[in-house]
Design a protein around this motif. Sequence first.
Motif, PDB file in Angstrom:
ATOM      1  N   SER A   5      42.677  42.142  30.384  1.00 50.04           N
ATOM      2  CA  SER A   5      43.677  42.764  29.690  1.00 50.04           C
ATOM      3  C   SER A   5      44.637  43.857  30.610  1.00 50.04           C
ATOM      4  O   SER A   5      43.990  44.362  31.509  1.00 50.04           O
ATOM      5  N   SER A 254      34.114  37.593  25.287  1.00 49.84           N
ATOM      6  CA  SER A 254      35.009  38.715  25.643  1.00 49.84           C
ATOM      7  C   SER A 254      34.530  39.826  25.133  1.00 49.84           C
ATOM      8  O   SER A 254      33.629  40.218  24.095  1.00 49.84           O
ATOM      9  N   PRO A 306      42.024  34.065  26.753  1.00 45.33           N
ATOM     10  CA  PRO A 306      42.610  35.593  26.802  1.00 45.33           C
ATOM     11  C   PRO A 306      43.597  36.203  25.830  1.00 45.33           C
ATOM     12  O   PRO A 306      43.637  37.387  25.595  1.00 45.33           O
ATOM     13  N   ASP A 310      42.896  39.379  23.731  1.00 41.56           N
ATOM     14  CA  ASP A 310      43.914  40.637  23.883  1.00 41.56           C
ATOM     15  C   ASP A 310      44.638  40.939  22.605  1.00 41.56           C
ATOM     16  O   ASP A 310      44.708  42.133  22.324  1.00 41.56           O
ATOM     17  N   LEU A 313      42.224  43.615  20.741  1.00 43.15           N
ATOM     18  CA  LEU A 313      42.230  44.633  21.586  1.00 43.15           C
ATOM     19  C   LEU A 313      42.348  46.173  20.573  1.00 43.15           C
ATOM     20  O   LEU A 313      41.599  46.837  20.583  1.00 43.15           O
ATOM     21  N   TRP A 339      41.047  48.299  27.359  1.00 44.79           N
ATOM     22  CA  TRP A 339      41.102  47.233  27.892  1.00 44.79           C
ATOM     23  C   TRP A 339      40.168  46.116  27.267  1.00 44.79           C
ATOM     24  O   TRP A 339      39.023  46.527  26.854  1.00 44.79           O
TER      25      TRP A 339
END
Length: 409
Positions: A5, A254, A306, A310, A313, A339
């Motif tokens: 990210s 992740s 992804p 993200d 996050l 991140w």
Amino acid sequence: MDLLSPSPFWPIQNGLIASYPALQENVTCDVAVIGAGISGALVAWHLAKTGCSVVVLDRRDVAQGSTSGSTSLLQYEIDEPLHQLMKRYGWEDASHAYHRCREAIDGVERLARRLRIDCDFERKTSLLLARNRSHLPRLRAEFDARVKAGFKVEWWNRTRLAAESTLPHPAAILSRDGAQLDVYRLTHGLLADAHRKGVRIHDRTTVTTCHRRSRSVELRTDTGARVRVRHLVVATGYETEAFLPVRKLTSLHSTFALVSEPVGTFQGWPSSRSLLWETSDPYTYLRTTGDDRIIIGGYDEPFSDPAARDRLLNAKAAALLRRFRQLLPRIPIKLAYAWAGTFATTSDGLPLIGLHPDLPHTWFALGYGGNGITYSLIAAELIRDQILGRPNPDGRILGFARVERDRCR
């Protein structure tokens, strides 16, 4: 693959230290290294030191893949505990893998000091903390295994932890053999020295095709250049699946991390700001930096999308901050950057390093899991030795032969 990210800490703190031109002409040399992160930098440097002609290619700017998102802890502890690894591979191989990771920490320190790379390398103790009382039996089994293997460890019971810290855990293993650094600056320093040794480095150059011949490999790039080499080293980390003929050697996950603004006190943090990590699966971990920041990571998720990663996050950063305040409530902390990243693991926590049995002239430097930096140094030494025809015992336990043995069981 979108590995990270926005806002990994090291590139923000250090900026773009160096850039290299895209490859615009044909090249013939001994070795091509695909990947200019810490693994590719170490491989290129070690091969250049032997006199090999080397070209390094990366589709990004150098050190901008997973290396830029690393939290840069150096530990000999593998994601698979020693007492579990020995059940799978036997005592000799399991202890060898752990000792090689410990030796690799020494190797990274020697290399950084020899080349005078300012990467904030600092020796640290490491505390492995039992998340709760139900984890005590496995922590004791791990302690006994490490004592038997000759590691410098201490058992910290609840009384010792309370005397030394605010940590609420029931027990911990203290190890004397940890370290921390800025791997982004280390990578740039290694590449700069390799460049001075004659290594050609080309970022923003994507390898589009790879053709293997009886005695060589030919690469084509998106810049229209052709690269002919005797040996190919793939050091593309978690993006390597595209280069492998057999998929699903790893699982993608992740992970999440944050760094604080500099803090004014470390009250309650034990053993001179030791590295801290818990026995949870997935585990959380903590370290400090040379400018008095705190890095916290963990709360991994078993997927690699992804966009989904993200979106989590902010929630994950808030959860990591809450966990920190439970552990070290006397340290005021304010978020600076957070991140997320994608990483891969093998089923046994060990890397995949060396010549692939089905791909002629092709070596892989795949330091999967939480030991990426130490595995990268081991990979550089092993691949160098294999290309030069030197004996190296690491290949038997850390190479692709292990995968084949597991399939036969």
